[in-house]
Design a protein around this motif. Structure first.
Motif, mmCIF file in Angstrom:
data_model
loop_
_atom_site.group_PDB
_atom_site.id
_atom_site.type_symbol
_atom_site.label_atom_id
_atom_site.label_comp_id
_atom_site.label_asym_id
_atom_site.label_seq_id
_atom_site.Cartn_x
_atom_site.Cartn_y
_atom_site.Cartn_z
ATOM 1 N N THR A 5 0.830 -1.196 0.000
ATOM 2 C CA THR A 5 0.000 0.000 0.000
ATOM 3 C C THR A 5 0.866 1.247 0.000
ATOM 4 O O THR A 5 2.013 1.231 0.444
ATOM 5 C CB THR A 5 -0.925 0.048 1.239
ATOM 6 N N PRO A 7 1.109 5.072 1.458
ATOM 7 C CA PRO A 7 0.548 5.771 2.629
ATOM 8 C C PRO A 7 -0.605 6.705 2.259
ATOM 9 O O PRO A 7 -0.638 7.283 1.174
ATOM 10 C CB PRO A 7 1.734 6.588 3.167
ATOM 11 N N SER A 8 -1.544 6.826 3.160
ATOM 12 C CA SER A 8 -2.661 7.751 2.971
ATOM 13 C C SER A 8 -2.142 9.180 2.944
ATOM 14 O O SER A 8 -1.151 9.499 3.565
ATOM 15 C CB SER A 8 -3.654 7.658 4.124
ATOM 16 N N VAL A 9 -2.865 9.995 2.239
ATOM 17 C CA VAL A 9 -2.503 11.411 2.146
ATOM 18 C C VAL A 9 -3.675 12.221 2.666
ATOM 19 O O VAL A 9 -4.800 12.069 2.214
ATOM 20 C CB VAL A 9 -2.194 11.802 0.684
ATOM 21 N N ARG A 10 -3.407 13.093 3.614
ATOM 22 C CA ARG A 10 -4.453 13.960 4.153
ATOM 23 C C ARG A 10 -4.599 15.172 3.243
ATOM 24 O O ARG A 10 -3.616 15.804 2.869
ATOM 25 C CB ARG A 10 -4.085 14.424 5.560
ATOM 26 N N ARG A 16 -10.598 17.078 -1.837
ATOM 27 C CA ARG A 16 -11.070 15.717 -2.106
ATOM 28 C C ARG A 16 -12.345 15.762 -2.953
ATOM 29 O O ARG A 16 -12.488 15.000 -3.915
ATOM 30 C CB ARG A 16 -11.328 14.959 -0.812
ATOM 31 N N SER A 30 -9.148 5.512 -5.379
ATOM 32 C CA SER A 30 -7.925 4.701 -5.275
ATOM 33 C C SER A 30 -7.257 4.518 -6.630
ATOM 34 O O SER A 30 -6.028 4.615 -6.747
ATOM 35 C CB SER A 30 -8.238 3.328 -4.673
ATOM 36 N N VAL A 33 -5.558 7.789 -7.580
ATOM 37 C CA VAL A 33 -4.304 7.992 -6.843
ATOM 38 C C VAL A 33 -3.221 7.079 -7.395
ATOM 39 O O VAL A 33 -2.080 7.509 -7.623
ATOM 40 C CB VAL A 33 -4.515 7.774 -5.322
#
Length: 88
Positions: A5, A7-10, A16, A30, A33
């Motif tokens: 995976t 990493p998530s991005v804030r 968004r 997803s 990204v």
């Protein structure tokens, strides 16, 4: 092959929402990204290869004695420009 995976991005909620509004038909966030990361990696790979080819070309030109210094070229161009302006 196992997958990994990213990493998530804030991001701000408004950003968004803007991204989600631009998704293609059936495209998930997803997928968007993942495609963006793949494209960024390819762009950076292309940039690195471009720079490597440029450096190799410079070295080859200098070693083959077919190299003209940038200052010489710029000087010739400036003289041509001045001559063209003088003819006006």
């Amino acid at each position: 092959m196992k997958t990994a995976t990213i990493p998530s991005v804030r991001v701000a909620p408004a950003f968004r929402a803007e991204i989600e509004a631009l998704l293609g038909s059936g495209e998930t966030l997803s997928e968007f990204v993942e495609n963006s990361v793949v494209e960024a990696v390819q762009r950076r790979r292309n940039q690195a290869e471009f720079i490597a080819r440029g450096i190799a070309s410079l070295v080859d030109a200098q070693q083959s004695d077919s190299y003209v210094d940038a200052d010489v070229v710029i000087g010739k161009l400036e003289r041509k420009l001045a001559a063209a302006k003088a003819q006006r």
